[in-house]
Design a protein around this motif. Structure first.
Motif, PDB file in Angstrom:
ATOM      1  N   ALA A   1      -7.125  -2.466   5.057  1.00 25.00           N
ATOM      2  CA  ALA A   1      -6.319  -3.594   5.511  1.00 25.00           C
ATOM      3  C   ALA A   1      -7.196  -4.782   5.876  1.00 25.00           C
ATOM      4  O   ALA A   1      -6.871  -5.931   5.551  1.00 25.00           O
TER       5      ALA A   1
ATOM      6  N   THR B   1      -4.859   1.583   6.141  1.00 26.54           N
ATOM      7  CA  THR B   1      -4.294   0.245   6.357  1.00 26.54           C
ATOM      8  C   THR B   1      -3.769   0.024   7.764  1.00 26.54           C
ATOM      9  O   THR B   1      -3.126  -0.997   8.029  1.00 26.54           O
TER      10      THR B   1
ATOM     11  N   THR C   1       2.646  -1.413   4.328  1.00 30.38           N
ATOM     12  CA  THR C   1       2.312  -0.031   3.986  1.00 30.38           C
ATOM     13  C   THR C   1       3.579   0.803   3.905  1.00 30.38           C
ATOM     14  O   THR C   1       4.389   0.819   4.836  1.00 30.38           O
TER      15      THR C   1
ATOM     16  N   CYS D   1       0.846  -1.194   0.000  1.00 33.07           N
ATOM     17  CA  CYS D   1       0.000   0.000   0.000  1.00 33.07           C
ATOM     18  C   CYS D   1       0.878   1.239   0.000  1.00 33.07           C
ATOM     19  O   CYS D   1       1.712   1.420   0.899  1.00 33.07           O
TER      20      CYS D   1
END
Length: 447
Positions: free
Chosen positions: A191, A220, A201, A136
């Motif tokens: 998430a 996330t 992340t 991410c």
């Protein structure tokens, strides 16, 4: 920015001969330190047994994607979708294959394109397995770009609430607390949707304190704030939400995943660039020019014009008495100030400007033409608010030149019109999108 054009590879302007060019150089160095290509590689995990899916949002999304595409092994699968702000996708380097889709949406007020992107990103989490990896890419601006209203809210509702929060003077933590609880993707929900895949992340901080739960409203990472907190903020600033949504907040039905939630087991978060790192890079550049440096903080918050006044008081003390710092010196600070929009009087022209410009108006007014003091305040993403400038310069003759143009500082402060004030005297600082975002950058040179 390529290595050949990196400010660290260029001559440092003489601060005494060219103070504005010197301040701009410090800004460029700070921005260069936060570009993903030089920072991302150290934080990348190994390719997984299964797929690698890339999801993300933020104003640095385009440069983060291109850095990842360049650094990820060419023979390892890579796909996904990242949303960034309009006109924030940098030119693609020659020979770099595109492996991740990039789309654009509106910031700071969300639009339908952002909603569509959020829906597509959430859909990409379907069918993930424990063998898969989700990378991410998160940066500032993601809160507006990744919009997926909670049940009972329309996009128009979110646009109104977002605009009212922006105008209220609420600080970023308050705004993002509300955004998280009125979303189906923020506050750790993305998430949770990725389970059972592992989530890594990679984030660029644009918030005071570098809390990943605040950056882009933490899609996330766990959220320690509550529905009750969000309601209190809405009430504090007099912002209404539809009755069914308020009822859900009251009952806790819109609660976010918390730090003890098992869904986050095995996940990791890495800060690849922070405001402090950029301030330290600028400080090193100033020292290389033989100028003393004092970094106040990377976490300064408050009303922009008032923060400007405080910085002016410090600069005047240095200029007049050599205290608390000896001259010559540079005073650096960062963080995220706020602008409370003043009510317009009948017939009054709407003002234009952002946090950096508002800071500069407060600074210029309080400096009162103090000789030997120059300043630059700018947003490191290259956009001050919603305008085309990054910020503005303040010089010893700012007030005099503005008066000669018929500009009265108090009038511009009354309608939050920093853009009009500094544009009239040629002191807007325009960079275009920088493809990163570590928030406010302020540099005051006292000779």
């Amino acid at each position: 920015m390529t290595a050949s054009t990196s400010p660290s590879a260029t001559a440092i302007p003489d601060p005494r001969e060219a103070p504005r060019a010197f301040l701009e150089h410090l800004y460029r160095v700070a921005v260069d330190r936060a570009l993903p290509l030089s920072t991302l590689g150290a934080h990348l995990p190994k390719p997984p047994k299964g797929r690698t899916v890339v999801l993300g949002a933020g104003k640095a999304g385009g440069s983060m994607v291109q850095a990842l595409e360049a650094l990820w092994p060419a023979d390892a699968p890579l796909s996904g979708l990242v949303v960034t702000r309009y006109d924030h996708i940098p030119p693609r380097p020659a020979g770099l294959p595109q492996r991740i889709e990039l789309v654009e949406a509106a910031h700071p007020v969300p639009d339908a394109a952002g909603k569509q992107a959020a829906e597509r990103i959430l859909a990409l989490t379907q069918g993930l397995t424990a063998d898969d990896l989700v990378l991410c890419l998160i940066s500032g601006g993601g809160s507006s770009l990744l919009v997926l209203p909670a049940e009972g809210l329309t996009l128009a509702d979110k646009q109104r609430i977002n605009t009212q929060l922006l105008d209220s003077g609420a600080h970023i933590g308050e705004m993002n607390c509300v955004r998280k609880h009125l979303s189906r993707i923020k506050g750790g929900r993305l998430a949770a949707a990725c389970a059972p895949a592992r989530v890594v992340t990679l984030t660029i901080s644009d918030v005071p304190g570098d809390d990943p739960a605040v950056i882009a409203s933490g899609p996330t990472v766990p959220d320690a704030t509550t529905c009750a907190d969000a309601l209190a903020i809405l009430d504090r600033y007099g912002i209404e939400v539809p009755a069914p949504v308020r009822a859900q907040l009251d009952s806790g039905a819109l609660e976010t995943p918390k730090p003890d939630d098992a869904v986050f087991a095995g996940h990791s978060t890495h800060l690849i660039a922070t405001p402090q790192q950029s301030l330290e890079a600028a400080a090193a550049a100033a020292r290389a020019a033989g100028i003393g440096v004092h970094v106040l903080s990377d976490e300064i918050e408050g009303e922009s014009r008032e923060v400007g006044k405080v910085h002016a008081a410090l600069a005047r003390a240095v200029a007049l008495r050599g205290e608390p710092f000896a001259r010559p010196c540079v005073i650096l600070s960062g963080g995220e100030t706020t602008v409370t929009i003043r009510p317009r009087q009948p017939g009054q022209v709407k003002g234009r400007g952002g946090r950096a410009g508002e800071f500069c108006m407060g600074l210029a007014g309080a400096l009162m033409g103090q000789p030997q003091v120059w300043a630059l305040a700018a947003d490191t993403d290259g956009i001050d608010g919603v305008e085309d400038n990054a910020g503005a310069f303040v010089t010893p003759d700012t007030l005099a030149r503005a008066t000669a143009q018929g500009k009265k500082l108090s009038d511009h402060l009354d309608r939050n019109d920093a853009y009009g004030y500094f544009d009239a005297i040629g002191d807007l600082f325009v960079t275009g999108p920088t493809n990163t975002n570590v928030n406010d950058f302020r540099a005051i040179l006292v000779l």
